[in-house]
Write a protein that holds these residues in place. Structure first.
Motif, short mmCIF file in Angstrom:
data_model
loop_
_atom_site.label_atom_id
_atom_site.label_comp_id
_atom_site.label_asym_id
_atom_site.label_seq_id
_atom_site.Cartn_x
_atom_site.Cartn_y
_atom_site.Cartn_z
N GLU A 459 32.32 41.16 9.03
CA GLU A 459 32.06 42.11 7.95
C GLU A 459 30.56 42.27 7.70
O GLU A 459 30.05 43.39 7.58
N GLN A 460 29.86 41.15 7.63
CA GLN A 460 28.42 41.19 7.40
C GLN A 460 27.71 41.89 8.55
O GLN A 460 26.81 42.71 8.33
N LEU A 461 28.12 41.57 9.77
CA LEU A 461 27.48 42.17 10.94
C LEU A 461 27.71 43.67 10.99
O LEU A 461 26.79 44.46 11.21
N ASN A 462 28.96 44.10 10.77
CA ASN A 462 29.28 45.52 10.83
C ASN A 462 28.56 46.31 9.74
O ASN A 462 28.10 47.43 9.97
N ASP A 463 28.47 45.72 8.54
CA ASP A 463 27.76 46.40 7.45
C ASP A 463 26.30 46.63 7.82
O ASP A 463 25.75 47.72 7.59
N GLU A 464 25.67 45.59 8.38
CA GLU A 464 24.26 45.71 8.74
C GLU A 464 24.07 46.72 9.88
O GLU A 464 23.13 47.53 9.86
N VAL A 465 24.96 46.67 10.87
CA VAL A 465 24.87 47.60 12.00
C VAL A 465 25.02 49.04 11.52
O VAL A 465 24.26 49.93 11.93
N ASN A 466 26.00 49.29 10.67
CA ASN A 466 26.24 50.65 10.17
C ASN A 466 25.04 51.17 9.39
O ASN A 466 24.67 52.35 9.50
N THR A 467 24.42 50.30 8.60
CA THR A 467 23.24 50.70 7.82
C THR A 467 22.10 51.11 8.74
O THR A 467 21.48 52.17 8.55
N ILE A 468 21.83 50.29 9.76
CA ILE A 468 20.74 50.58 10.69
C ILE A 468 21.03 51.85 11.48
O ILE A 468 20.14 52.69 11.69
N GLN A 469 22.28 52.01 11.92
CA GLN A 469 22.64 53.20 12.69
C GLN A 469 22.44 54.47 11.87
O GLN A 469 21.93 55.47 12.37
N ARG A 470 22.84 54.44 10.59
CA ARG A 470 22.66 55.61 9.73
C ARG A 470 21.18 55.95 9.58
O ARG A 470 20.79 57.12 9.63
N GLU A 471 20.35 54.93 9.40
CA GLU A 471 18.92 55.17 9.23
C GLU A 471 18.32 55.79 10.50
O GLU A 471 17.51 56.72 10.42
N LEU A 472 18.72 55.27 11.66
CA LEU A 472 18.19 55.81 12.92
C LEU A 472 18.67 57.23 13.17
O LEU A 472 17.92 58.09 13.65
N GLU A 473 19.93 57.50 12.86
CA GLU A 473 20.48 58.85 13.04
C GLU A 473 19.79 59.85 12.12
O GLU A 473 19.56 60.99 12.50
#
Length: 510
Positions: A459-473
């Protein structure tokens, strides 16, 4: 990126081939099929030697990813070597894969793409040399990654070297004869702790954030003021501290006369206010334009390059020009230069003060991480594989070069010159102590994580990954999801190890 057969080249991707990569990935073959698992067909069974063997009933053949005895030879230089047996089953799979690739990607008169083009026709169009090298590469893709399966994750990625000569392996392919190839790689050494890691005494340097906030504000303003200063030619006087000078200088070691400190050839600018060498500016202050001097200096013990600390060197210096700074007034107009839209110096100081206070916690955490990193490195006793030091050095050099380039300080031609192998290797040699420390710390962190069962939740990993992906997109980038996930996982795991050590070790802030 290819492996040099019979050579000692390192840093090769695990799915790479020998000399095949540089030749086979030429214009005729711009990309290879993705590596696929070698296991096909039923009939998997356990070999009598304890090494798993999978049989393909249709071909009545089997293969072993390791040599038949499963032996791994330990070498003196921290590397290991094994043999990989290639039988007709693997060889046929490689031929089939390469033939399918060319049938789908090349044009053959009288055949549509993907048609059953004879192997001889493919070989004729591609060229025999490139064809057999491509088959050899495919064999490596099918077998290289599993060659050291017996050692688990101890083998360092990207360090494999194919030692068997390419000519010998190609000859076996031409005659369709089973063969062995030898491959060596670096392995992680066994971690030996000088003392239990849970009993480390960590000393954190607080100098990066202990300076009073008001002093830090004035330091920032003063620094920006000097950057915006007008340089005027100073006439009829000696050099003064604070001047910007144009000088010519040479520096040699007193013990052997060899060049030291990498002095630039020809004239260069020298800021007398930021000099770190003792007595250097004091000797310049005796000179006017055109003046020359020779003097000795002892390199301080806190000098960045550890290799020259305490070294006695001799300088020859000539002053070509002297410029004095005319600082801008500390008025409201200057405030808007520091902080765009700022109406007064009072407002500017308040803004800077808020930023400094907001960044103090981050600076404290960074200081703690630096201290933990150094403590871990000092607490383990291992010989670091050369490949780790080189890889870390190359990464750090690339980061520094990118930062300078992003600041617009380098032209494309200069960037190209700075990426020369000699400059990169020189940088690695000078900073070797730092990179060795970072490598030790990296190994230590991984060991602590394993021993203490420290893991990041999904859960922690996916939350962090999703946040970074949104910022990059949002920035218009197309991020590599798998790459980002692995990078974030490693960062979070390291952070959790640091937190564990902070909780269980004695931490002193000095």
């Amino acid at each position: 990126r290819g492996v040099r057969s019979g050579g000692a080249r390192r840093g090769v991707p695990r799915a790479a081939a020998a000399q095949a990569r540089s030749v086979a990935r030429s214009a005729l073959r711009p990309g290879l099929p993705a590596t696929r698992p070698v296991v096909t067909g039923p009939g998997a069974r356990e070999h009598s030697s304890g090494v798993e063997c999978r049989a393909a009933p249709a071909r009545h053949a089997c293969f072993l990813l390791l040599n038949p005895e499963g032996e791994v030879e330990e070498l003196d230089n921290g590397r290991v070597r094994t043999k990989v047996f290639i039988d007709m089953y693997i060889m046929d799979k490689a031929y089939d894969s390469i033939n399918d690739y060319y049938r789908k990607n090349l044009e053959f008169p009288g055949f549509r793409k993907g048609g059953n083009v004879p192997e001889s026709m493919i070989m004729g169009q591609v060229g025999k040399e490139q064809y057999f090298l491509a088959v050899l590469e495919e064999i490596f893709k099918l077998t290289l990654e599993g060659a050291f399966a017996k050692l688990g994750d101890r083998v360092l990625a990207d360090t494999e070297t194919i030692e068997t000569p390419t000519e010998e392996m190609v000859k076996a392919l031409v005659t369709r004869t089973p063969f062995n190839y030898s491959v060596s790689a670096d392995v992680l050494p066994e971690v030996k702790w000088k003392a239990p890691y849970g009993e480390m005494k960590i000393k954190v340097d607080t100098s990066s954030y202990s300076q009073p906030d008001d002093e830090k504000v004035e330091e920032i303003i003063d620094s920006f003021r000097k950057e915006q200063a007008q340089l005027n030619i100073a006439l009829g006087r000696n050099v003064q501290r604070g001047d910007m000078c144009v000088v010519e200088a040479s520096c040699v070691r007193k013990d052997n006369g060899e060049a030291a400190l990498g002095m630039p050839e020809g004239p260069f600018r020298y800021d007398t206010e930021v000099s770190l060498l003792p007595n250097f500016v004091e000797n310049l202050e005796k000179l006017q334009v055109g003046g020359e001097a020779e003097f000795d200096v002892t390199i301080p013990q806190d000098w960045q390059d550890e290799a020259v600390r305490g070294l006695e060197v001799s300088f020859k210096v000539k002053v070509n020009e002297i410029f004095e700074r005319k600082l801008p007034d500390l008025d409201d107009a200057f405030a808007s230069q520091i902080i765009p839209g700022c109406g007064s110096m009072k407002e500017c100081r308040e803004f800077l003060l808020q930023n400094i206070q907001g960044g103090k916690e981050e600076a404290k955490q960074q200081a703690l991480q630096n201290a933990v990193t150094e403590s871990i490195a000092e607490s383990i006793d291992i010989a670091i594989p050369e490949s780790m030091i080189t890889n870390i050095g190359r990464e750090e050099y690339g980061k520094r070069l990118m930062e300078i380039q992003q600041q617009g300080q380098l032209s494309p031609d200069m960037v190209q010159k700075l990426t020369s192998e000699n400059l990169v290797q020189d940088y690695i040699n000078k900073e070797r102590g730092t990179f060795e420390m970072l490598a030790k710390a990296s190994i230590g962190v991984a060991e602590i994580q394993k021993l203490e069962n420290i893991a990041v939740s999904d859960e922690q990993l996916n939350d962090e990954v999703n946040t970074i992906q949104r910022e990059l997109e949002q920035q218009g980038e197309n991020p590599d999801a798998d790459g980002i996930k692995q990078m974030i996982k490693e960062r979070l795991e390291s952070q959790m190890v640091f937190e564990w050590l902070e909780k269980h070790c004695e931490v002193e802030y000095v």
